[in-house]
Design an enzyme around this catalytic site. Structure first.
Site, PDB file in Angstrom:
ATOM      1  N   ASN A   9       0.867  -1.183   0.000  1.00 34.24           N
ATOM      2  CA  ASN A   9       0.000   0.000   0.000  1.00 34.24           C
ATOM      3  C   ASN A   9       0.900   1.228   0.000  1.00 34.24           C
ATOM      4  O   ASN A   9       1.510   1.561   1.009  1.00 34.24           O
ATOM      5  CB  ASN A   9      -0.900  -0.028   1.247  1.00 34.24           C
ATOM      6  CG  ASN A   9      -1.763   1.216   1.359  1.00 34.24           C
ATOM      7  OD1 ASN A   9      -1.798   2.042   0.444  1.00 34.24           O
ATOM      8  ND2 ASN A   9      -2.468   1.342   2.468  1.00 34.24           N
ATOM      9  N   LYS A  11       0.020   4.262  -0.298  1.00 31.79           N
ATOM     10  CA  LYS A  11      -0.627   5.448   0.295  1.00 31.79           C
ATOM     11  C   LYS A  11      -0.414   6.665  -0.615  1.00 31.79           C
ATOM     12  O   LYS A  11      -0.427   6.526  -1.829  1.00 31.79           O
ATOM     13  CB  LYS A  11      -0.107   5.657   1.725  1.00 31.79           C
ATOM     14  CG  LYS A  11      -0.307   4.375   2.565  1.00 31.79           C
ATOM     15  CD  LYS A  11      -0.077   4.547   4.036  1.00 31.79           C
ATOM     16  CE  LYS A  11      -0.311   3.205   4.738  1.00 31.79           C
ATOM     17  NZ  LYS A  11      -0.180   3.281   6.177  1.00 31.79           N
ATOM     18  N   HIS A  98      -9.617   0.887   5.078  1.00 28.65           N
ATOM     19  CA  HIS A  98      -8.305   1.094   5.705  1.00 28.65           C
ATOM     20  C   HIS A  98      -8.475   2.033   6.905  1.00 28.65           C
ATOM     21  O   HIS A  98      -9.293   2.952   6.862  1.00 28.65           O
ATOM     22  CB  HIS A  98      -7.322   1.684   4.701  1.00 28.65           C
ATOM     23  CG  HIS A  98      -5.924   1.698   5.211  1.00 28.65           C
ATOM     24  ND1 HIS A  98      -5.461   2.667   6.063  1.00 28.65           N
ATOM     25  CD2 HIS A  98      -4.900   0.822   5.044  1.00 28.65           C
ATOM     26  CE1 HIS A  98      -4.210   2.398   6.391  1.00 28.65           C
ATOM     27  NE2 HIS A  98      -3.838   1.280   5.772  1.00 28.65           N
ATOM     28  N   GLU A 100      -6.915   4.480   7.903  1.00 26.42           N
ATOM     29  CA  GLU A 100      -6.796   5.919   7.595  1.00 26.42           C
ATOM     30  C   GLU A 100      -8.086   6.456   6.984  1.00 26.42           C
ATOM     31  O   GLU A 100      -8.452   7.609   7.200  1.00 26.42           O
ATOM     32  CB  GLU A 100      -5.564   6.146   6.691  1.00 26.42           C
ATOM     33  CG  GLU A 100      -4.282   6.002   7.504  1.00 26.42           C
ATOM     34  CD  GLU A 100      -3.098   5.398   6.759  1.00 26.42           C
ATOM     35  OE1 GLU A 100      -3.078   5.430   5.512  1.00 26.42           O
ATOM     36  OE2 GLU A 100      -2.189   4.878   7.439  1.00 26.42           O
ATOM     37  N   GLU A 171      -5.354  -5.167  10.472  1.00 23.79           N
ATOM     38  CA  GLU A 171      -4.314  -4.170  10.720  1.00 23.79           C
ATOM     39  C   GLU A 171      -4.624  -3.444  12.024  1.00 23.79           C
ATOM     40  O   GLU A 171      -5.435  -2.509  12.043  1.00 23.79           O
ATOM     41  CB  GLU A 171      -4.268  -3.142   9.591  1.00 23.79           C
ATOM     42  CG  GLU A 171      -3.967  -3.717   8.227  1.00 23.79           C
ATOM     43  CD  GLU A 171      -3.454  -2.633   7.269  1.00 23.79           C
ATOM     44  OE1 GLU A 171      -2.274  -2.723   6.904  1.00 23.79           O
ATOM     45  OE2 GLU A 171      -4.192  -1.715   6.923  1.00 23.79           O
ATOM     46  N   GLY A 177       2.415   2.148  10.918  1.00 21.22           N
ATOM     47  CA  GLY A 177       3.351   3.258  10.787  1.00 21.22           C
ATOM     48  C   GLY A 177       4.059   3.617  12.086  1.00 21.22           C
ATOM     49  O   GLY A 177       4.714   4.656  12.172  1.00 21.22           O
ATOM     50  N   SER A 216       3.539  -2.321  10.431  1.00 26.61           N
ATOM     51  CA  SER A 216       4.982  -2.366  10.662  1.00 26.61           C
ATOM     52  C   SER A 216       5.635  -3.674  10.231  1.00 26.61           C
ATOM     53  O   SER A 216       6.573  -4.155  10.886  1.00 26.61           O
ATOM     54  CB  SER A 216       5.299  -2.042  12.125  1.00 26.61           C
ATOM     55  OG  SER A 216       4.846  -0.716  12.430  1.00 26.61           O
TER      56      SER A 216
HETATM   57  P1  13P Z   1       3.018   0.285   7.838  1.00 24.43           P
HETATM   58  O1  13P Z   1       3.549  -0.965   7.181  1.00 24.43           O
HETATM   59  O2  13P Z   1       3.760   1.525   7.403  1.00 24.43           O
HETATM   60  O3  13P Z   1       2.872   0.132   9.301  1.00 24.43           O
HETATM   61  O4  13P Z   1       1.530   0.512   7.253  1.00 24.43           O
HETATM   62  C1  13P Z   1       0.632  -0.537   7.278  1.00 24.43           C
HETATM   63  C2  13P Z   1      -0.544  -0.181   6.453  1.00 24.43           C
HETATM   64  O5  13P Z   1      -1.275   0.731   6.773  1.00 24.43           O
HETATM   65  C3  13P Z   1      -0.768  -0.937   5.219  1.00 24.43           C
HETATM   66  O6  13P Z   1      -2.030  -0.694   4.712  1.00 24.43           O
END
Ligand code: 13P
Length: 252
Positions: A9, A11, A98, A100, A171, A177, A216
């Protein structure tokens, strides 16, 4: 049996050129090494979907997804993108829910249920993302939250080919992150729970629905995560942006 899904992803990162370069580099780093039981899914921003799809061409083991869409065929929805527009770009998968989108853009379970239904109906394959916040976990609400997110999004869906069209990504919000990866026992517990809930909804078809872990994931923790029961792939953010590090995850 479905392959393990190693999803990136990206983003809101990468211009078209950067996305093309990362895709090309990743294909070269994994050439002839990608195990036959794994597939790679690249999920760039909308603007780079066509470039990534063209770079991949018909290469087996690689696919393209979108990070979002709006659940309508077309219409007066300024700034939105429909499933048909994504399919037209060569994109066959899309993320829904997601964290976010849930937290920054206030997408609720009811709206996400519409997206899952509409996306599948128009021909997209869907990766439904679920996960609890740190507060919810601390308050002992893990099962309640995952149950609500799964049942609200999936209860009305009855496809015979559901196992190839739907993926669930667990997740935990506190691991996204942050560099704080969930402990293997946390991942195992959550994935076992998700599998049991999917069985209640889809009966035996649930055995083949892939459940990805995200939060992560890095080259140095992939081997520990990917070998757990009920982990059928990973959804990677930060460590997927560089081809070198994502190639080590894909092959790890
Ligand atoms: P990270 O791998 O940066 O923690 O992000 C995970 C994520 O949101 C994948 O959709």
């Amino acid at each position: 049996m479905n392959k393990k899904c190693m999803a990136a992803n990206w983003k809101m990162f990468k211009t078209r050129q950067e996305a093309e370069e990362t895709t090309r580099e990743l294909m070269s780093l994994t050439a002839a090494k990608l195990p036959s039981d794994r597939e790679v899914l690249l999920i760039p921003p909308f603007t780079a979907i066509a470039s990534v799809a063209a770079t991949i061409g018909s290469k087996t083991g690689f696919g393209v997804g979108a990070q979002n869409f709006y659940p309508a065929e077309n219409g007066a929805y300024t700034g939105e993108i429909s499933p048909d527009m994504l399919l037209d770009l060569g994109c066959s998968w899309a993320l829904v829910g997601h964290s976010e989108r849930r937290h920054l853009f206030h997408e609720d379970n009811e709206f996400l249920a519409q997206k899952v239904r509409f996306g599948l109906e128009r021909g997209l394959n869907i990766i439904l993302c679920i996960g609890e916040t740190l507060n919810e976990r601390k308050n002992g609400q893990l099962a309640t939250i995952l149950n609500k997110q799964l049942t609200s999004a999936l209860s009305d869906i009855g496809y015979t080919d559901i196992a190839s069209r739907l993926v669930v990504a667990y997740e935990p919000v506190w691991a996204i992150g942050t560099g704080e990866v969930a402990r293997t026992e946390d991942i195992r517990e959550a994935h076992d729970y998700v599998r049991s809930e999917l069985k209640k909804i889809f009966s035996s078809a649930a055995d083949s629905i892939r459940i990805l872990y995200g939060g992560s994931v890095k080259p140095d923790n992939i081997s520990e995560i990917i070998t757990l029961d009920n982990v059928d792939g990973v959804l990677v953010g930060g460590a997927s942006l560089q081809a070198e590090s994502f190639s080590r995850i894909v092959l790890g």
